[in-house]
Design an enzyme around this catalytic site. Structure first.
Site, PDB file in Angstrom:
ATOM      1  N   SER A 169       0.801  -1.228   0.000  1.00 37.25           N
ATOM      2  CA  SER A 169       0.000   0.000   0.000  1.00 37.25           C
ATOM      3  C   SER A 169       0.831   1.274   0.000  1.00 37.25           C
ATOM      4  O   SER A 169       0.309   2.347  -0.304  1.00 37.25           O
ATOM      5  CB  SER A 169      -0.933   0.016   1.215  1.00 37.25           C
ATOM      6  OG  SER A 169      -0.184  -0.046   2.416  1.00 37.25           O
ATOM      7  N   ASP A 177      -4.058   8.220   7.771  1.00 34.45           N
ATOM      8  CA  ASP A 177      -5.137   7.402   8.326  1.00 34.45           C
ATOM      9  C   ASP A 177      -4.710   6.536   9.499  1.00 34.45           C
ATOM     10  O   ASP A 177      -5.446   5.652   9.917  1.00 34.45           O
ATOM     11  CB  ASP A 177      -5.730   6.514   7.219  1.00 34.45           C
ATOM     12  CG  ASP A 177      -4.687   5.600   6.592  1.00 34.45           C
ATOM     13  OD1 ASP A 177      -3.533   5.587   7.054  1.00 34.45           O
ATOM     14  OD2 ASP A 177      -5.032   4.886   5.619  1.00 34.45           O
ATOM     15  N   HIS A 209      -0.952   4.953   6.988  1.00 31.22           N
ATOM     16  CA  HIS A 209      -0.221   5.537   5.870  1.00 31.22           C
ATOM     17  C   HIS A 209      -0.019   7.033   6.105  1.00 31.22           C
ATOM     18  O   HIS A 209      -0.644   7.617   6.994  1.00 31.22           O
ATOM     19  CB  HIS A 209      -0.991   5.308   4.566  1.00 31.22           C
ATOM     20  CG  HIS A 209      -1.401   3.886   4.366  1.00 31.22           C
ATOM     21  ND1 HIS A 209      -2.665   3.421   4.728  1.00 31.22           N
ATOM     22  CD2 HIS A 209      -0.725   2.815   3.891  1.00 31.22           C
ATOM     23  CE1 HIS A 209      -2.737   2.114   4.465  1.00 31.22           C
ATOM     24  NE2 HIS A 209      -1.578   1.734   3.958  1.00 31.22           N
TER      25      HIS A 209
END
Length: 370
Positions: A44, A345, A348
């Site tokens: 991610s 968040d 990240h």
């Protein structure tokens, strides 16, 4: 995100990235790196839209706002409010933003991004054998390498042509491996056991590097892990009443020591690869120190010094993070100015934090790889 919109964003942002105080001018004195394409593998930290194109990925938080709100104004599958480091890297090389491999209608002449959020370096069978759950969407390095082979088969007529294409490409192998440890830490495995995973994780990364070299790649960057003890999800899960558990930045020392252990092991493997392939440039991407530098210089970089450890998009607790009410869930707020926050968040980073990390990385990497 449509490929045309990707190109438009690239053109718009080139002015910013190539301004006098930008990455490129600081790193390489206005030289243009001679790369024709960029290939990326990972999770991610660099997924630009593969997970949301998988059958189970459309339900993930990165498939909806507020993800993508700052730059794209729509969710693109990036796990941030805007751009990722791989986007800044592409722009610094004067290349368009990479398209996700699973966007089969997008141009691929400038490279492809194979990264999938949540993915591991090791195959899912490794974790099942240790009673660890991994998402059905897990697309480990072996899967991403299969996609890489399929891509080459679709754009090259023979191995010689593929090797020529890769000779003029830059390959980012990661960051990958973080989820191999995340899955274990958050499912209750001990630090002692998780340390035993490191040789296997690093071996999987090294083998992937070998594969792209055998295909023709001659310039490869292999990033290490972040200081995970500074990330809100870890700070929340492993909150400790003993102040001695924290370092001077208020990060969890033991978790950061583990990240350094992985990074040291990885750098040892890269040294072996350099001996094995003396004509290939293999560089370590120091994400650990790049992030730590951003954290230490936060106020000077324009970040809110009082909230350096808090998620911008989130709610609850000391770090504005709750696994039951995560960013993208109904009613979860976003901070008024994400550009002043490091953490997006709780897992990240924000676009702004990634930009500063990319600046530091490229200042170190480009003079050695261009």
């Amino acid at each position: 995100m449509a490929s045309s919109s990707s190109s438009m964003v690239s053109v718009f942002l080139l002015f910013f990235i190539l301004s006098p105080s930008s990455i490129v001018s600081a790193a390489v004195d206005h030289r243009v790196c001679p790369f024709q394409s960029l290939y990326n593998f990972g999770d991610s930290i660099s997924d630009v839209g593969n997970l949301i194109r998988l059958p189970t990925g459309a339900r993930t938080s990165a498939a909806r706002l507020p993800y993508g709100e700052t730059t794209f104004h729509i969710p693109t599958g990036r796990s941030s409010n805007g751009l990722l480091m791989i986007d800044y890297i592409a722009m610094a090389l004067r290349l368009p933003l990479l398209n996700p491999y699973l966007n089969r209608n997008a141009p691929v002449d400038h490279g492809v991004n194979f990264a999938v959020a949540g993915s591991t370096a090791l195959d899912s069978s490794f974790f099942r054998a240790r009673n660890l759950h991994v998402p059905a969407s897990n697309s480990p390095l072996s899967t991403q390498l299969n996609w890489f082979r399929d891509h080459l088969n679709s754009v090259c007529h023979n191995p010689t042509e593929c090797a020529h294409r890769l000779e003029h490409a830059l390959v980012f192998m990661g960051e990958i491996g973080g989820n191999d440890y995340n899955n274990a830490f958050f499912q209750g495995k001990s630090m002692e056991e998780i340390r035993t995973y490191v040789p296997s994780v690093v071996q999987a990364i090294a083998n992937a590097v070998r594969e792209v070299i055998h295909a023709g790649a001659v310039r490869i960057v292999v990033p290490g892990n972040f200081p995970i003890g500074c990330i809100p999800i870890y700070l929340t899960k492993f909150q400790n009443g003993d102040p001695r558990a924290y370092d001077d930045m208020k990060c969890l020392s033991g978790l950061n020591e583990f990240a350094r252990y992985h990074n040291d092991y990885l750098q040892g493997a890269l040294a072996e690869l350099r001996r094995e392939f003396p004509n290939v440039i293999i560089l370590y991407g120091d994400y650990y120190n790049a992030f730590e530098s951003v954290l230490r210089r936060a106020p000077a970089l324009g970040f809110d010094g009082a909230n350096t450890m808090k998620a911008c998009c989130g709610v609850g607790g000391a770090y504005n993070f709750d696994t039951n009410r995560m960013c993208g869930s109904p009613g979860v707020p976003v901070c008024p100015n994400p550009a002043r926050r490091i953490h997006w968040d709780g897992i990240h980073l924000t676009q702004e934090a990634y930009m500063h990390m990319a600046q530091q990385l490229l200042g170190n990497l480009l003079p050695r790889i261009c």
